[in-house]
Design an enzyme around this catalytic site. Sequence first.
Site, PDB file in Angstrom:
ATOM      1  N   CYS A 217      33.463  25.976  26.585  1.00 58.07           N
ATOM      2  CA  CYS A 217      32.686  27.201  26.743  1.00 58.07           C
ATOM      3  C   CYS A 217      31.321  27.014  26.088  1.00 58.07           C
ATOM      4  O   CYS A 217      31.228  26.489  24.977  1.00 58.07           O
ATOM      5  CB  CYS A 217      33.433  28.358  26.085  1.00 58.07           C
ATOM      6  SG  CYS A 217      32.621  29.950  26.240  1.00 58.07           S
TER       7      CYS A 217
ATOM      8  N   HIS B  67      37.962  32.410  33.667  1.00 57.27           N
ATOM      9  CA  HIS B  67      37.321  32.205  32.365  1.00 57.27           C
ATOM     10  C   HIS B  67      36.118  33.141  32.206  1.00 57.27           C
ATOM     11  O   HIS B  67      35.969  33.811  31.179  1.00 57.27           O
ATOM     12  CB  HIS B  67      36.893  30.733  32.255  1.00 57.27           C
ATOM     13  CG  HIS B  67      36.166  30.381  31.006  1.00 57.27           C
ATOM     14  ND1 HIS B  67      36.706  29.567  30.042  1.00 57.27           N
ATOM     15  CD2 HIS B  67      34.922  30.712  30.554  1.00 57.27           C
ATOM     16  CE1 HIS B  67      35.839  29.416  29.054  1.00 57.27           C
ATOM     17  NE2 HIS B  67      34.739  30.098  29.344  1.00 57.27           N
ATOM     18  N   GLU B  68      35.262  33.198  33.230  1.00 61.89           N
ATOM     19  CA  GLU B  68      34.049  34.026  33.140  1.00 61.89           C
ATOM     20  C   GLU B  68      34.381  35.517  33.198  1.00 61.89           C
ATOM     21  O   GLU B  68      33.763  36.320  32.490  1.00 61.89           O
ATOM     22  CB  GLU B  68      33.049  33.640  34.226  1.00 61.89           C
ATOM     23  CG  GLU B  68      32.541  32.206  34.143  1.00 61.89           C
ATOM     24  CD  GLU B  68      32.000  31.796  32.785  1.00 61.89           C
ATOM     25  OE1 GLU B  68      31.467  32.657  32.052  1.00 61.89           O
ATOM     26  OE2 GLU B  68      32.114  30.604  32.445  1.00 61.89           O
TER      27      GLU B  68
ATOM     28  N   HIS C 115      35.323  36.751  29.884  1.00 63.23           N
ATOM     29  CA  HIS C 115      34.164  37.083  29.039  1.00 63.23           C
ATOM     30  C   HIS C 115      33.749  38.539  29.234  1.00 63.23           C
ATOM     31  O   HIS C 115      33.392  39.222  28.272  1.00 63.23           O
ATOM     32  CB  HIS C 115      32.963  36.189  29.372  1.00 63.23           C
ATOM     33  CG  HIS C 115      32.954  34.879  28.671  1.00 63.23           C
ATOM     34  ND1 HIS C 115      32.894  34.757  27.299  1.00 63.23           N
ATOM     35  CD2 HIS C 115      32.984  33.616  29.157  1.00 63.23           C
ATOM     36  CE1 HIS C 115      32.892  33.479  26.967  1.00 63.23           C
ATOM     37  NE2 HIS C 115      32.945  32.759  28.079  1.00 63.23           N
TER      38      HIS C 115
END
EC number: 3.5.1.88
Length: 178
Positions: free
Chosen positions: A96, A138-139, A142
């Site tokens: 990351c 993953h994004e 966030h």
Amino acid sequence: MPMRSLVTLPDPILREVSKPVEQVDTALQELADDMLETMYHAKGIGLAAIQIGIPLRMLVIDVSGNAEDTQKKPLVIINPEILWLSDERNVYKEGCLSIPDYFAEVERPKRLRVRYQNREGKQKEIEADDLLATCLQHEIDHLDGRLFIDYISRIKRDMVIRKFKKRAKEKNTQEAVL
């Protein structure tokens, strides 16, 4: 297109839940361009707006692996909503841009379907698998205040957080001396 500064652990903004984008306009498109430039410069394959300190539900991705401008295949994803996740799972070694130089194996669904708006504000859907599916998850994490280290053991996660807090403290001490 100015490059933006990356927010890194232990900055608490990384744990904030991002707000939906209300309007897709020229300013948002310029932000998307800045995010892409920042991501490419940092040699990443994905970047959420929160990683540059902007708590909006927006991310950019390019898993093409091509460094040449003519070969880039960027995706600008606004207000993503996961519609479906497969039961089949994959394990990828994730890193990351907000947790530099740390990598860990993370298990996630192998495939997913996401509804989103593109950079022109048009509603779209994408079905992805493997690396693109992992990057999307993953994004999107966030945007919900989650980090990939939340998927590793508590002992390892605590160790990573301590390491980055120490690094931030040392950096602040050095800046105070200068």
